[in-house]
Design a protein around this motif. Structure first.
Motif, PDB file in Angstrom:
ATOM      1  N   ILE A 107     144.158  77.677  80.041  1.00  0.00           N
ATOM      2  CA  ILE A 107     142.945  78.391  80.434  1.00  0.00           C
ATOM      3  C   ILE A 107     143.248  79.344  81.584  1.00  0.00           C
ATOM      4  CG2 ILE A 107     140.637  78.136  81.429  1.00  0.00           C
ATOM      5  CD1 ILE A 107     140.380  75.513  79.924  1.00  0.00           C
ATOM      6  N   LEU A 108     144.028  78.853  82.572  1.00  0.00           N
ATOM      7  CA  LEU A 108     144.403  79.709  83.704  1.00  0.00           C
ATOM      8  C   LEU A 108     145.243  80.897  83.236  1.00  0.00           C
ATOM      9  CD1 LEU A 108     144.435  80.202  86.748  1.00  0.00           C
ATOM     10  CD2 LEU A 108     146.474  78.731  86.886  1.00  0.00           C
ATOM     11  N   THR A 109     146.148  80.637  82.299  1.00  0.00           N
ATOM     12  CA  THR A 109     146.995  81.711  81.756  1.00  0.00           C
ATOM     13  C   THR A 109     146.156  82.778  81.051  1.00  0.00           C
ATOM     14  OG1 THR A 109     148.823  80.158  81.430  1.00  0.00           O
ATOM     15  CG2 THR A 109     148.926  82.242  80.232  1.00  0.00           C
ATOM     16  N   ILE A 110     145.200  82.325  80.214  1.00  0.00           N
ATOM     17  CA  ILE A 110     144.324  83.256  79.499  1.00  0.00           C
ATOM     18  C   ILE A 110     143.502  84.076  80.485  1.00  0.00           C
ATOM     19  CG2 ILE A 110     142.334  83.422  77.954  1.00  0.00           C
ATOM     20  CD1 ILE A 110     143.442  80.938  76.498  1.00  0.00           C
ATOM     21  N   PHE A 111     142.999  83.399  81.537  1.00  0.00           N
ATOM     22  CA  PHE A 111     142.201  84.093  82.559  1.00  0.00           C
ATOM     23  C   PHE A 111     143.018  85.189  83.237  1.00  0.00           C
ATOM     24  CE2 PHE A 111     141.104  84.417  87.091  1.00  0.00           C
ATOM     25  CZ  PHE A 111     139.804  84.894  86.991  1.00  0.00           C
ATOM     26  N   LEU A 112     144.229  84.831  83.658  1.00  0.00           N
ATOM     27  CA  LEU A 112     145.075  85.800  84.352  1.00  0.00           C
ATOM     28  C   LEU A 112     145.492  86.947  83.440  1.00  0.00           C
ATOM     29  CD1 LEU A 112     147.318  83.350  86.428  1.00  0.00           C
ATOM     30  CD2 LEU A 112     145.414  84.756  87.249  1.00  0.00           C
ATOM     31  N   ARG A 113     145.800  86.630  82.202  1.00  0.00           N
ATOM     32  CA  ARG A 113     146.177  87.673  81.237  1.00  0.00           C
ATOM     33  C   ARG A 113     144.998  88.615  80.975  1.00  0.00           C
ATOM     34  NH1 ARG A 113     150.829  86.149  77.715  1.00  0.00           N
ATOM     35  NH2 ARG A 113     149.883  87.316  76.011  1.00  0.00           N
ATOM     36  N   THR A 114     143.794  88.054  80.887  1.00  0.00           N
ATOM     37  CA  THR A 114     142.601  88.872  80.656  1.00  0.00           C
ATOM     38  C   THR A 114     142.374  89.842  81.814  1.00  0.00           C
ATOM     39  OG1 THR A 114     141.570  87.088  79.392  1.00  0.00           O
ATOM     40  CG2 THR A 114     140.122  88.827  80.220  1.00  0.00           C
ATOM     41  N   VAL A 115     142.499  89.315  83.045  1.00  0.00           N
ATOM     42  CA  VAL A 115     142.337  90.164  84.229  1.00  0.00           C
ATOM     43  C   VAL A 115     143.389  91.267  84.238  1.00  0.00           C
ATOM     44  CG1 VAL A 115     142.447  90.237  86.754  1.00  0.00           C
ATOM     45  CG2 VAL A 115     141.255  88.356  85.607  1.00  0.00           C
ATOM     46  N   LEU A 116     144.626  90.897  83.928  1.00  0.00           N
ATOM     47  CA  LEU A 116     145.716  91.867  83.919  1.00  0.00           C
ATOM     48  C   LEU A 116     145.499  92.950  82.865  1.00  0.00           C
ATOM     49  CD1 LEU A 116     148.496  92.831  84.858  1.00  0.00           C
ATOM     50  CD2 LEU A 116     149.525  91.262  83.193  1.00  0.00           C
ATOM     51  N   ILE A 117     145.144  92.542  81.642  1.00  0.00           N
ATOM     52  CA  ILE A 117     144.917  93.504  80.561  1.00  0.00           C
ATOM     53  C   ILE A 117     143.748  94.431  80.888  1.00  0.00           C
ATOM     54  CG2 ILE A 117     144.203  93.748  78.151  1.00  0.00           C
ATOM     55  CD1 ILE A 117     147.110  92.970  78.506  1.00  0.00           C
ATOM     56  N   TYR A 118     142.719  93.871  81.537  1.00  0.00           N
ATOM     57  CA  TYR A 118     141.563  94.692  81.928  1.00  0.00           C
ATOM     58  C   TYR A 118     142.003  95.837  82.826  1.00  0.00           C
ATOM     59  CZ  TYR A 118     137.515  96.194  84.614  1.00  0.00           C
ATOM     60  OH  TYR A 118     136.561  96.958  85.244  1.00  0.00           O
ATOM     61  N   PHE A 119     142.770  95.500  83.857  1.00  0.00           N
ATOM     62  CA  PHE A 119     143.199  96.529  84.802  1.00  0.00           C
ATOM     63  C   PHE A 119     144.204  97.491  84.164  1.00  0.00           C
ATOM     64  CE2 PHE A 119     141.543  93.506  87.988  1.00  0.00           C
ATOM     65  CZ  PHE A 119     140.762  94.386  88.734  1.00  0.00           C
ATOM     66  N   VAL A 120     145.011  96.987  83.245  1.00  0.00           N
ATOM     67  CA  VAL A 120     145.963  97.854  82.541  1.00  0.00           C
ATOM     68  C   VAL A 120     145.221  98.883  81.692  1.00  0.00           C
ATOM     69  CG1 VAL A 120     147.705  97.929  80.722  1.00  0.00           C
ATOM     70  CG2 VAL A 120     147.890  96.222  82.538  1.00  0.00           C
ATOM     71  N   VAL A 121     144.249  98.418  80.912  1.00  0.00           N
ATOM     72  CA  VAL A 121     143.469  99.332  80.065  1.00  0.00           C
ATOM     73  C   VAL A 121     142.697 100.319  80.936  1.00  0.00           C
ATOM     74  CG1 VAL A 121     141.578  99.484  78.403  1.00  0.00           C
ATOM     75  CG2 VAL A 121     143.306  97.677  78.168  1.00  0.00           C
ATOM     76  N   PHE A 122     142.113  99.817  82.024  1.00  0.00           N
ATOM     77  CA  PHE A 122     141.381 100.683  82.956  1.00  0.00           C
ATOM     78  C   PHE A 122     142.290 101.777  83.501  1.00  0.00           C
ATOM     79  CE2 PHE A 122     140.038 101.736  87.287  1.00  0.00           C
ATOM     80  CZ  PHE A 122     138.718 102.135  87.063  1.00  0.00           C
ATOM     81  N   LEU A 123     143.494 101.385  83.903  1.00  0.00           N
ATOM     82  CA  LEU A 123     144.458 102.345  84.442  1.00  0.00           C
ATOM     83  C   LEU A 123     144.874 103.362  83.387  1.00  0.00           C
ATOM     84  CD1 LEU A 123     146.333 103.257  86.749  1.00  0.00           C
ATOM     85  CD2 LEU A 123     148.021 101.594  85.916  1.00  0.00           C
ATOM     86  N   MET A 124     145.073 102.901  82.161  1.00  0.00           N
ATOM     87  CA  MET A 124     145.489 103.804  81.085  1.00  0.00           C
ATOM     88  C   MET A 124     144.415 104.841  80.775  1.00  0.00           C
ATOM     89  SD  MET A 124     147.569 101.312  78.478  1.00  0.00           S
ATOM     90  CE  MET A 124     149.197 100.694  78.924  1.00  0.00           C
ATOM     91  N   LEU A 125     143.162 104.414  80.783  1.00  0.00           N
ATOM     92  CA  LEU A 125     142.073 105.357  80.540  1.00  0.00           C
ATOM     93  C   LEU A 125     141.967 106.372  81.675  1.00  0.00           C
ATOM     94  CD1 LEU A 125     139.296 103.040  79.047  1.00  0.00           C
ATOM     95  CD2 LEU A 125     140.710 104.712  77.841  1.00  0.00           C
ATOM     96  N   ARG A 126     142.247 105.915  82.890  1.00  0.00           N
ATOM     97  CA  ARG A 126     142.245 106.838  84.026  1.00  0.00           C
ATOM     98  C   ARG A 126     143.371 107.867  83.875  1.00  0.00           C
ATOM     99  NH1 ARG A 126     138.376 107.648  87.708  1.00  0.00           N
ATOM    100  NH2 ARG A 126     139.896 107.858  89.404  1.00  0.00           N
ATOM    101  N   ILE A 127     144.516 107.417  83.403  1.00  0.00           N
ATOM    102  CA  ILE A 127     145.652 108.326  83.194  1.00  0.00           C
ATOM    103  C   ILE A 127     145.326 109.338  82.100  1.00  0.00           C
ATOM    104  CG2 ILE A 127     148.043 108.467  82.380  1.00  0.00           C
ATOM    105  CD1 ILE A 127     148.514 105.726  83.677  1.00  0.00           C
TER     106      ILE A 127
END
Length: 228
Positions: free
Chosen positions: A3-23
Motif C-alpha cells: 500500500i505504501l509503495t502504491i501510494f508513493l508511486r502514485t504521488v511520483l507519477i502525478y508529479f511526473v505527468v504534471f511536469l511533462m504537461l508543463r514542459i
C-alpha cells in the motif's frame, strides 16, 4: 508495504505527468489538436500501467512517457518553422458557413451534421443560423463565429417577413433538415406542409428535397439554405 509503495508511486507519477504537461506548454491546455490528443492519451495510459502493477519497474513507464514528451517538443519546434508540417499535424480551419450560406460539402467532409452545428452555435450564444456571416471549424474542434452586421440583419428581416402571422415565440425552429420536413415544428407555429411549400416556391424552390436547411424565428424571419 504494498500500500505504501502504491501510494508513493502514485504521488511520483502525478508529479511526473504534471511536469511533462508543463514542459509540453500552455498550448496543450488551451486546445487539443489530434496530435496533442494522441500524446495526452498515451501518457495517461502509460501512467495507469505503471500504477496497476507495483512490481513493474518505474523506468518501464517513465522512459516511454519521456520519449513522448520529447517527440511532442521536437515536432512543436518543427511546426514553428514549417507551415506544411503544421498543417499536417494540426490540420487547418474549415469554413462551415460562408457569407451566410451553409457549406454542405465541408460539413460532409468532416462528418459534421446540422445538430452539431446548431449545438456549437448555441454555445457561442447564437440562437439563429440566419444571424451568422461566417462560421469556421478550428483544428481543435471549436467553432469560431462571426455574426452579421446589425443593419444587414434588419434588412434581411424586412425582406423575409412573412405575410402570415407567426404566433410562436421562442428559439428559431428548423422546418427542414437534410431535405426532410420537421412536421412537429410546423405544428408549433400552426402551419402545414402546403403553407411551407408555398413559402419555398416564393423563394424559387420547387421541392422540399432541394432544401438542406430551413428555419423560422418568432418574428417570422425564414432562413433558407439550398442543396448544391
Amino acid at each position: 508495504m504494498d500500500i505504501l509503495t502504491i501510494f508513493l508511486r502514485t504521488v511520483l507519477i502525478y508529479f511526473v505527468v504534471f511536469l511533462m504537461l508543463r514542459i509540453m506548454g500552455k498550448r496543450e491546455i488551451g486546445k487539443l489538436s489530434l496530435f496533442d490528443l494522441v500524446i495526452s492519451i498515451m501518457i495517461a495510459e502509460i501512467a495507469v500501467f505503471v500504477l496497476e502493477d507495483a512490481k513493474k519497474p518505474l523506468m518501464s513507464g517513465l522512459l516511454p512517457m519521456g520519449t513522448l514528451v520529447l517527440i511532442q517538443v521536437v515536432i512543436a519546434f518543427i511546426t514553428l518553422k514549417s507551415r506544411t508540417i503544421r498543417v499536417l499535424f494540426d490540420g487547418k480551419p474549415s469554413v462551415l458557413i460562408n457569407k451566410g450560406m451553409i457549406n454542405r460539402d465541408e460539413m460532409k467532409k468532416h462528418r459534421y451534421n446540422l445538430d452539431d452545428l446548431m449545438l456549437q452555435l448555441r454555445q457561442n450564444k447564437i440562437m439563429n443560423v440566419a444571424d451568422v456571416e461566417f462560421a469556421i471549424l478550428e483544428p481543435s474542434g471549436k467553432l469560431s463565429v462571426l455574426e452579421k452586421d446589425k443593419n444587414e440583419k434588419e434588412a434581411e428581416a424586412s425582406e423575409t417577413k412573412l405575410k402570415d402571422t407567426i404566433r410562436y415565440e421562442g428559439l428559431p425552429l428548423p422546418l427542414i433538415m437534410d431535405g426532410k420536413v420537421q412536421d412537429d415544428n410546423l405544428e408549433k407555429i400552426g402551419q402545414t406542409r402546403f403553407w411551407l411549400k408555398n413559402q419555398l416556391q416564393e423563394k424559387g424552390a420547387r421541392d422540399f428535397k432541394e432544401i438542406f436547411y430551413c428555419s423560422i424565428d418568432h418574428r417570422g424571419r425564414m432562413f433558407l439554405d439550398r442543396k448544391r
